[in-house]
Design a protein around this motif. Sequence first.
Motif, PDB file in Angstrom:
ATOM      1  N   ILE A   1       3.564  86.126  38.099  1.00 29.37           N
ATOM      2  CA  ILE A   1       2.553  86.317  39.144  1.00 29.37           C
ATOM      3  C   ILE A   1       2.935  87.472  40.076  1.00 29.37           C
ATOM      4  O   ILE A   1       4.074  87.564  40.518  1.00 29.37           O
ATOM      5  CB  ILE A   1       2.445  85.051  40.049  1.00 29.37           C
TER       6      ILE A   1
ATOM      7  N   CYS B   1       2.286  80.507  47.779  1.00 32.42           N
ATOM      8  CA  CYS B   1       3.065  79.974  46.662  1.00 32.42           C
ATOM      9  C   CYS B   1       3.369  78.491  46.905  1.00 32.42           C
ATOM     10  O   CYS B   1       3.202  77.649  46.012  1.00 32.42           O
ATOM     11  CB  CYS B   1       4.347  80.805  46.543  1.00 32.42           C
TER      12      CYS B   1
ATOM     13  N   HIS C   1       0.677  90.169  43.222  1.00 33.83           N
ATOM     14  CA  HIS C   1      -0.600  90.180  43.928  1.00 33.83           C
ATOM     15  C   HIS C   1      -1.575  91.141  43.253  1.00 33.83           C
ATOM     16  O   HIS C   1      -1.165  92.036  42.497  1.00 33.83           O
ATOM     17  CB  HIS C   1      -0.419  90.502  45.410  1.00 33.83           C
ATOM     18  N   ALA C   2      -2.872  90.942  43.548  1.00 34.14           N
ATOM     19  CA  ALA C   2      -3.928  91.618  42.785  1.00 34.14           C
ATOM     20  C   ALA C   2      -3.842  93.144  42.867  1.00 34.14           C
ATOM     21  O   ALA C   2      -4.247  93.842  41.934  1.00 34.14           O
ATOM     22  CB  ALA C   2      -5.299  91.140  43.286  1.00 34.14           C
TER      23      ALA C   2
ATOM     24  N   ARG D   1       0.230  76.405  46.400  1.00 30.69           N
ATOM     25  CA  ARG D   1      -0.069  76.217  44.964  1.00 30.69           C
ATOM     26  C   ARG D   1       0.835  75.168  44.348  1.00 30.69           C
ATOM     27  O   ARG D   1       0.394  74.328  43.561  1.00 30.69           O
ATOM     28  CB  ARG D   1       0.154  77.525  44.203  1.00 30.69           C
TER      29      ARG D   1
ATOM     30  N   ALA E   1       4.056  82.227  32.764  1.00 32.00           N
ATOM     31  CA  ALA E   1       3.257  83.008  33.712  1.00 32.00           C
ATOM     32  C   ALA E   1       4.167  83.938  34.510  1.00 32.00           C
ATOM     33  O   ALA E   1       5.348  83.638  34.707  1.00 32.00           O
ATOM     34  CB  ALA E   1       2.511  82.075  34.672  1.00 32.00           C
TER      35      ALA E   1
ATOM     36  N   SER F   1      -0.072  88.648  36.214  1.00 32.93           N
ATOM     37  CA  SER F   1      -1.388  88.217  36.680  1.00 32.93           C
ATOM     38  C   SER F   1      -1.364  87.872  38.164  1.00 32.93           C
ATOM     39  O   SER F   1      -0.326  87.485  38.706  1.00 32.93           O
ATOM     40  CB  SER F   1      -1.805  86.979  35.871  1.00 32.93           C
ATOM     41  N   ALA F   2      -2.519  87.974  38.793  1.00 34.71           N
ATOM     42  CA  ALA F   2      -2.647  87.511  40.173  1.00 34.71           C
ATOM     43  C   ALA F   2      -3.171  86.078  40.199  1.00 34.71           C
ATOM     44  O   ALA F   2      -3.267  85.453  41.253  1.00 34.71           O
ATOM     45  CB  ALA F   2      -3.584  88.429  40.951  1.00 34.71           C
ATOM     46  N   GLU F   3      -3.531  85.568  39.009  1.00 35.61           N
ATOM     47  CA  GLU F   3      -4.066  84.200  38.908  1.00 35.61           C
ATOM     48  C   GLU F   3      -2.934  83.233  38.587  1.00 35.61           C
ATOM     49  O   GLU F   3      -2.125  83.505  37.701  1.00 35.61           O
ATOM     50  CB  GLU F   3      -5.095  84.120  37.759  1.00 35.61           C
ATOM     51  N   TRP F   4      -2.924  82.106  39.267  1.00 33.78           N
ATOM     52  CA  TRP F   4      -1.901  81.104  38.983  1.00 33.78           C
ATOM     53  C   TRP F   4      -2.302  80.264  37.782  1.00 33.78           C
ATOM     54  O   TRP F   4      -3.490  79.993  37.593  1.00 33.78           O
ATOM     55  CB  TRP F   4      -1.716  80.195  40.207  1.00 33.78           C
ATOM     56  N   PRO F   5      -1.324  79.791  37.005  1.00 33.97           N
ATOM     57  CA  PRO F   5      -1.662  78.879  35.906  1.00 33.97           C
ATOM     58  C   PRO F   5      -2.002  77.513  36.503  1.00 33.97           C
ATOM     59  O   PRO F   5      -1.644  77.226  37.650  1.00 33.97           O
ATOM     60  CB  PRO F   5      -0.352  78.806  35.116  1.00 33.97           C
TER      61      PRO F   5
ATOM     62  N   ILE G   1      -0.640  94.801  37.141  1.00 31.80           N
ATOM     63  CA  ILE G   1      -1.411  93.600  36.764  1.00 31.80           C
ATOM     64  C   ILE G   1      -2.104  93.844  35.415  1.00 31.80           C
ATOM     65  O   ILE G   1      -2.696  94.903  35.194  1.00 31.80           O
ATOM     66  CB  ILE G   1      -2.453  93.244  37.852  1.00 31.80           C
TER      67      ILE G   1
END
Length: 253
Positions: free
Chosen positions: A21, A69, A23-24, A72, A19, A47-51, A29
């Motif tokens: 990461i 972070c 921000h959106a 998460r 991954a 991606s802005a989505e975390w695995p 992105i």
Amino acid sequence: MGRRVVALAAEDKDIQVTAAIDHAENGLIGQDAGLVAGIAALNVPLSAEWPGYASVVIDFSLPIAVDGCLARCVAAKMPLVIATTGLQDSQKAAIAEAAKLIPVVWAPSMSTAVNLTMKVTQQITETLKNVTGGVDIEIIERHHRFKADAPSGTALRFGELIAEKMDGDVKHVHGREGETGQRTRNEIGYHAVRVGDNPGEHTIVFAMMGERIEINVAASNRDCYASGAITAAKWLQSQPAGLYNMFDVLGLS
Ligand SMILES: NC(=O)C1=CN([C@@H]2O[C@H](COP(=O)(O)OP(=O)(O)OC[C@H]3O[C@@H](n4cnc5c(N)ncnc54)[C@H](OP(=O)(O)O)[C@@H]3O)[C@@H](O)[C@H]2O)C=CC1
Ligand SMILES: O=C(O)C1=N[C@H](C(=O)O)C[C@H](O)C1
């Protein structure tokens, strides 16, 4: 730094980048993280989505991103390497709390040369602190024009480590201007220079009456930080929950 971490991790046969990461609002992105890093495609979109889970996370971001972070990583029990500087005291306290639950390496410099130099400056301080006539200790750091925090996290850490070896209360003085009066004995001065593309340089001055020592440690490029973070990440995977630094990773504690 994210680009260099991805590029060096992708070269490492023991690592799989799962991954990347940001921000959106970041304009990259959705693009392949390998291509963004200037290497072959990794089939890992930025991606802005975390695995759901990764066996270790490396954070080079901004202070504003560190709290999320940390949350998460605690929620998914992921070991975390934090390289971001400029953190508030409350964030440092949150890192210490999180480290009761997950393994965390937190260090303002992942560079081997910098961490070794920190040890050397502590040794010099111990030897010189009571020298006849006194010793004046000043820290000059140089970084690229894009750097968002000053002085560098590394300069502050040099100062903390040196202060640990000095006697009595230490005053940390950031720059000087105007009618400052004479320099007092127990102060450490900090000077932040921002120039061009400098990847990071620290000079620690130990000045006495009649002679001085200047220790300079300088990066030629940013890969020393990226590879240090990768070394820390590998080491961290086999550690229990706790707060570690690069002295622990490098066996310098
Ligand atoms: N410990 C060490 O050895 C080193 C530490 N550092 C530190 O690492 C940090 C990053 O440095 P550097 O790479 O030069 O800085 P950059 O500003 O180039 O990179 C920071 C990245 O974080 C992204 N970001 C911003 N907000 C978020 C968010 N909420 N979630 C995820 N990502 C986010 C930024 O995106 P966008 O650009 O879109 O805002 C950008 O891509 C700094 O604090 C620096 O001092 C740097 C080198 C070595
Ligand atoms: O922003 C940078 O570039 C760096 N930041 C870190 C710091 O603040 O100490 C480490 C390194 O010097 C590069």
